[in-house]
Design a protein around this motif. Structure first.
Motif, PDB file in Angstrom:
ATOM      1  N   VAL A 121       2.408   7.563  13.987  1.00  0.00           N
ATOM      2  CA  VAL A 121       3.479   8.393  13.105  1.00  0.00           C
ATOM      3  C   VAL A 121       3.029   7.737  11.761  1.00  0.00           C
ATOM      4  N   PHE A 122       2.766   8.890  10.955  1.00  0.00           N
ATOM      5  CA  PHE A 122       2.469   8.647   9.464  1.00  0.00           C
ATOM      6  C   PHE A 122       3.407   7.595   8.822  1.00  0.00           C
ATOM      7  N   ALA A 140       7.068   0.740   0.997  1.00  0.00           N
ATOM      8  CA  ALA A 140       6.555   0.993   2.329  1.00  0.00           C
ATOM      9  C   ALA A 140       5.829  -0.060   2.838  1.00  0.00           C
ATOM     10  N   ARG A 141       6.545  -0.414   4.037  1.00  0.00           N
ATOM     11  CA  ARG A 141       5.667  -1.524   4.894  1.00  0.00           C
ATOM     12  C   ARG A 141       4.451  -0.870   5.553  1.00  0.00           C
ATOM     13  N   MET A 142       3.308  -1.920   5.152  1.00  0.00           N
ATOM     14  CA  MET A 142       2.004  -1.417   5.494  1.00  0.00           C
ATOM     15  C   MET A 142       1.254  -2.648   6.351  1.00  0.00           C
ATOM     16  N   GLY A 143       0.515  -2.386   7.368  1.00  0.00           N
ATOM     17  CA  GLY A 143       0.390  -3.285   8.405  1.00  0.00           C
ATOM     18  C   GLY A 143      -1.247  -3.802   8.075  1.00  0.00           C
ATOM     19  N   SER A 144      -1.634  -3.506   6.796  1.00  0.00           N
ATOM     20  CA  SER A 144      -3.206  -4.303   6.609  1.00  0.00           C
ATOM     21  C   SER A 144      -3.282  -4.267   4.840  1.00  0.00           C
ATOM     22  N   ALA A 145      -4.024  -5.144   4.422  1.00  0.00           N
ATOM     23  CA  ALA A 145      -4.171  -5.187   3.139  1.00  0.00           C
ATOM     24  C   ALA A 145      -4.946  -3.864   2.606  1.00  0.00           C
ATOM     25  N   ALA A 146      -5.822  -3.383   3.547  1.00  0.00           N
ATOM     26  CA  ALA A 146      -6.511  -2.082   3.118  1.00  0.00           C
ATOM     27  C   ALA A 146      -5.422  -1.012   2.558  1.00  0.00           C
ATOM     28  N   LEU A 147      -4.794  -0.918   3.581  1.00  0.00           N
ATOM     29  CA  LEU A 147      -3.604   0.237   3.616  1.00  0.00           C
ATOM     30  C   LEU A 147      -2.661   0.027   2.268  1.00  0.00           C
ATOM     31  N   ASN A 148      -2.363  -1.427   2.029  1.00  0.00           N
ATOM     32  CA  ASN A 148      -1.446  -1.703   1.107  1.00  0.00           C
ATOM     33  C   ASN A 148      -2.241  -1.455  -0.313  1.00  0.00           C
ATOM     34  N   GLU A 165       9.689  -7.874  12.025  1.00  0.00           N
ATOM     35  CA  GLU A 165      10.705  -7.399  10.715  1.00  0.00           C
ATOM     36  C   GLU A 165      10.875  -6.465  10.136  1.00  0.00           C
ATOM     37  N   VAL A 166      10.290  -5.464  10.775  1.00  0.00           N
ATOM     38  CA  VAL A 166      10.271  -3.894  10.200  1.00  0.00           C
ATOM     39  C   VAL A 166      11.780  -3.445  10.365  1.00  0.00           C
ATOM     40  N   TYR A 167      12.560  -3.353  11.413  1.00  0.00           N
ATOM     41  CA  TYR A 167      13.818  -2.987  11.757  1.00  0.00           C
ATOM     42  C   TYR A 167      15.086  -3.546  10.971  1.00  0.00           C
ATOM     43  N   GLU A 168      14.738  -4.775  10.595  1.00  0.00           N
ATOM     44  CA  GLU A 168      15.868  -5.240   9.885  1.00  0.00           C
ATOM     45  C   GLU A 168      15.659  -5.158   8.269  1.00  0.00           C
ATOM     46  N   ALA A 169      14.461  -4.993   7.860  1.00  0.00           N
ATOM     47  CA  ALA A 169      13.862  -4.854   6.579  1.00  0.00           C
ATOM     48  C   ALA A 169      14.477  -3.553   5.936  1.00  0.00           C
ATOM     49  N   ILE A 174      15.549  -3.222   2.149  1.00  0.00           N
ATOM     50  CA  ILE A 174      14.498  -4.066   1.715  1.00  0.00           C
ATOM     51  C   ILE A 174      13.205  -2.881   1.524  1.00  0.00           C
ATOM     52  N   ILE A 175      13.033  -2.118   2.406  1.00  0.00           N
ATOM     53  CA  ILE A 175      12.032  -1.184   2.479  1.00  0.00           C
ATOM     54  C   ILE A 175      12.497   0.248   2.625  1.00  0.00           C
ATOM     55  N   ASP A 176      11.577   1.239   2.158  1.00  0.00           N
ATOM     56  CA  ASP A 176      12.389   2.545   1.964  1.00  0.00           C
ATOM     57  C   ASP A 176      11.666   3.387   3.717  1.00  0.00           C
ATOM     58  N   GLY A 177      10.537   2.658   3.994  1.00  0.00           N
ATOM     59  CA  GLY A 177      10.032   3.292   4.933  1.00  0.00           C
ATOM     60  C   GLY A 177       8.736   2.482   5.498  1.00  0.00           C
ATOM     61  N   PHE A 178       8.219   2.900   6.696  1.00  0.00           N
ATOM     62  CA  PHE A 178       7.122   2.063   7.227  1.00  0.00           C
ATOM     63  C   PHE A 178       6.229   2.508   8.150  1.00  0.00           C
ATOM     64  N   GLU A 179       4.940   2.233   8.082  1.00  0.00           N
ATOM     65  CA  GLU A 179       4.031   2.733   9.223  1.00  0.00           C
ATOM     66  C   GLU A 179       4.109   1.648  10.391  1.00  0.00           C
ATOM     67  N   TYR A 180       4.290   2.171  11.722  1.00  0.00           N
ATOM     68  CA  TYR A 180       4.065   1.129  12.664  1.00  0.00           C
ATOM     69  C   TYR A 180       3.206   1.664  13.694  1.00  0.00           C
ATOM     70  N   VAL A 181       3.420   2.184  14.769  1.00  0.00           N
ATOM     71  CA  VAL A 181       2.578   2.709  15.914  1.00  0.00           C
ATOM     72  C   VAL A 181       2.763   3.930  16.331  1.00  0.00           C
ATOM     73  N   THR A 182       3.100   4.410  17.473  1.00  0.00           N
ATOM     74  CA  THR A 182       3.186   5.717  17.623  1.00  0.00           C
ATOM     75  C   THR A 182       4.613   6.298  18.467  1.00  0.00           C
ATOM     76  N   PRO A 183       5.006   7.496  18.497  1.00  0.00           N
ATOM     77  CA  PRO A 183       6.291   7.656  18.992  1.00  0.00           C
ATOM     78  C   PRO A 183       6.980   6.829  19.839  1.00  0.00           C
ATOM     79  N   SER A 184       6.097   6.588  21.110  1.00  0.00           N
ATOM     80  CA  SER A 184       6.635   6.042  22.176  1.00  0.00           C
ATOM     81  C   SER A 184       7.063   4.622  22.019  1.00  0.00           C
TER      82      SER A 184
END
Length: 312
Positions: A121-122, A140-148, A165-169, A174-184
């Motif tokens: 998911v983008f 935006a929560r990003m999962g790497s320094a490169a994406l940051n 920590e993404v759900y609670e944030a 605390i954050i407006d959005g986030f990248e995580y993994v896939t829809p499922s």
């Protein structure tokens, strides 16, 4: 073995399956005991701990090792990079050799991608992203320094957070959005409860993966046959996980829509800026780091081959 994932994450289930498969294949000679994120060491510190020997193995994102090995980003997710099908063949070709060549001096053995993913998911977002202007100051929560770095250059305000920590944030604003993994995976994490928008595009991460790392001394002490069993089991679980996830992703998107989530495509101007910014970033890194350049050149050459023969 500590995983990056919480107990409710399907990637953690794959780590459990790995332990069962290795125990069965080795006739009980090798037992891998999985622990969820934070159970032994703080979440996000898995790789540090496998180097120190605090844990013998970890299941985590190669992107979380960038401070030691910047080229590791190509084993995780890269903007406009390889799909998992393409990456899997690249690992058979020279990708695996390059990974182990760079991780071994650090004190870790890269076994392989235990939980590879379909296009991520983008962005899950609490706000609409209708144009590049909406990225300005977007937390935006990003999962790497490169994406940051890439998203910061695009005008966003990225932060790193462990997955747990993404759900609670998001819930707390605390954050407006986030990248995580896939829809499922994300549906199972309940993200539909905290973010109204689901933006889809394979541009940011055509694939992603959490890999299995073993402390190098621990790995070297294993008999050769057990090394083979662990390696083969890792890739078997990876292939099974990937196939199952694609089926589940299709079903999960329907779940998001039925729930009331606004499932949208990423606007073209955001994609265009992302590609332009990422290409410049990767080129800069390659120019200043020979090890990074070696992997970058290998990936780009293989991507060209895949394009030539229409390998998706």
């Amino acid at each position: 073995m500590q995983s990056w994932a919480s107990a409710g994450d399907s990637t953690y289930d794959a780590a459990v399956k790995l332990g069962k498969l290795v125990e069965e294949a080795s006739d009980g000679r090798l037992i891998i005991t999985p622990y969820n994120a934070g159970a032994i060491i703080p979440a996000g510190k898995e790789f540090d701990s496998v180097l120190s020997g605090t844990v013998e193995a970890v299941h985590g994102a190669p992107a979380w090792t960038l401070g030691y090995f910047p080229g590791a980003i190509f084993y995780n997710n890269t903007v406009g990079g390889l799909t998992y099908n393409q990456q899997r063949m690249w690992l058979n070709k020279e990708g695996l050799e390059l990974a182990r060549k760079n991780y071994k001096p650090l004190g870790a053995h890269y076994v392989g991608p235990l939980t590879p993913h379909n296009a991520e998911v983008f962005m899950h977002s609490t706000k609409p992203l209708d144009s590049v202007e909406d990225l300005k100051g977007f937390k935006a929560r990003m999962g790497s320094a490169a994406l940051n770095e890439i998203f910061a250059r695009m005008g966003a305000a990225p932060v790193f957070l462990p997955g747990g920590e993404v759900y609670e944030a998001t819930q707390r604003g605390i954050i407006d959005g986030f990248e995580y993994v896939t829809p499922s995976v994300n549906w199972g994490m309940g993200f539909q409860e905290v973010a109204d928008y689901v933006y889809l595009s394979p541009s940011r991460a055509p694939t992603d993966a959490q890999a299995l790392f073993v402390n190098q001394k621990v790995w070297d002490a294993l008999p050769k046959d057990l090394q083979v069993i662990v390696t083969n089991a890792t890739f078997q679980i990876a292939d099974e996980y990937y196939t199952e996830e694609i089926v589940n992703d299709a079903a999960a998107l329907i779940e998001f829509e039925n729930y009331g989530s606004k499932v949208r495509k990423v606007p073209a101007d955001i994609e265009a800026l992302l590609f332009k910014t990422a290409d410049a970033y990767y080129a800069e890194q390659a120019a200043s780091d020979p090890a990074y350049k070696e992997i970058y050149d290998s990936v780009m050459a293989w991507k060209k081959v895949c394009s030539q023969f229409n390998i998706q």
